[in-house]
Design a protein around this motif. Sequence first.
Motif, PDB file in Angstrom:
ATOM      1  N   ASP A  38       6.611  -5.620  -6.318  1.00 29.30           N
ATOM      2  CA  ASP A  38       5.227  -5.453  -6.753  1.00 29.30           C
ATOM      3  C   ASP A  38       4.541  -6.822  -6.836  1.00 29.30           C
ATOM      4  O   ASP A  38       4.759  -7.590  -7.770  1.00 29.30           O
ATOM      5  CB  ASP A  38       5.191  -4.760  -8.115  1.00 29.30           C
ATOM      6  N   SER A  40       1.516  -7.624  -7.447  1.00 32.54           N
ATOM      7  CA  SER A  40       0.546  -7.797  -8.534  1.00 32.54           C
ATOM      8  C   SER A  40       1.205  -8.217  -9.843  1.00 32.54           C
ATOM      9  O   SER A  40       0.533  -8.713 -10.748  1.00 32.54           O
ATOM     10  CB  SER A  40      -0.237  -6.496  -8.750  1.00 32.54           C
ATOM     11  N   ASP A  43       0.581 -11.771 -11.071  1.00 30.29           N
ATOM     12  CA  ASP A  43      -0.716 -12.105 -11.674  1.00 30.29           C
ATOM     13  C   ASP A  43      -0.659 -12.081 -13.192  1.00 30.29           C
ATOM     14  O   ASP A  43      -1.384 -12.812 -13.865  1.00 30.29           O
ATOM     15  CB  ASP A  43      -1.787 -11.119 -11.179  1.00 30.29           C
TER      16      ASP A  43
END
Length: 360
Positions: A38, A40, A43
């Motif tokens: 993943d 993301s 972030d």
Amino acid sequence: MNNQMNKIQFNKSYLEDDFVGIKYEKNNISICLPLGYDLSLFDSMSDKEKKVNILLLLRSIGITKSKNLYDTQFDSTVGDNKEVPFNSFLWIISDYINNGVFQDIEKEYKQKINSGKINWKRTLNSEHFFSDDKVIFTNPYFETKQQINDLITELNIYCINKSIEYIGFLFGNVKKMEAKLNDEMVNKHIKYYINILNKELMKSFNDRKKMLLNHMKRIISMSYSLNSDVKLNYGTKRYEYVWESMVNDTFGSSNIDISDYFPEAYWTISVFNNERKKDTSKLRPDAIRKDNINNKLYILDAKYYKFGVTKKRGDLPHTDSIQKQITYGDHIKANSEKYSNIDSNNIYNAFILPYDKYDK
């Protein structure tokens, strides 16, 4: 070094090629992530969490390197002369943090001086006399220390700096040191330096020093171009071996010897009086999970395929893979005496593919 984290970009490996690992480019560092990771998640991570995850990813690549040691057909596409010696960088920096710069210190034992620490083991065997119930040593031995082989210390500093240059961002605030040696000097005299390290290895019995010298050799021998802005990478295009290991560690039963479930073939050759010859090649399932409570057996095949992220049918396991799974089950059913504790009606097959459960 924290500023280097700002130069890192995270990529999905399958968008460009199958490479998983770290790529060093002119102005940034690219971390190529495995299938299903993943993107993301990074972030929301702190720099410290990012470093831990990068380190775990790069360490996992070591599984493919060990595979290369015993599989001559294995093609990792990278080797000592084509990639950075990541594990040596890691060891050198860790050793530096824990022990400092290596200094080859040698003890000398001298008499007729009155400084330094007395070496009692030698002194007790030296000339002495008794006076008023006391032992008087007329010529005790004193220990003195001297630095020997400054060149190895300088080579160690060079290797530390080179390691920091490549992976220092994973360790936070580790800074380079003042060094007498640079890339140009090392490249020019590389054979001489390697020869020095080899001579030290031959006469060394200290485990830490031997490890240090071997890792220094790898870093000094590293192929790089002094006129190029492009550095070597560290990674693999065969991350499926890591995936197989993950599946077996996660789903496989630790108390099972998986080799017991390898289907075997035999040749009966009439010209040799019907002598039965076993075929040395075997089909090998990636993981076996046995549910003793419900008397069920699961034969698992780890497939590092793209279907989990592309959703394309062409990225699913093909017929030959399905046939292998059927063969595993048939082998167990056909050898019911050997596998008497397994219910032939409770044998299940499954493919395990990577995917990102948050990817819609």
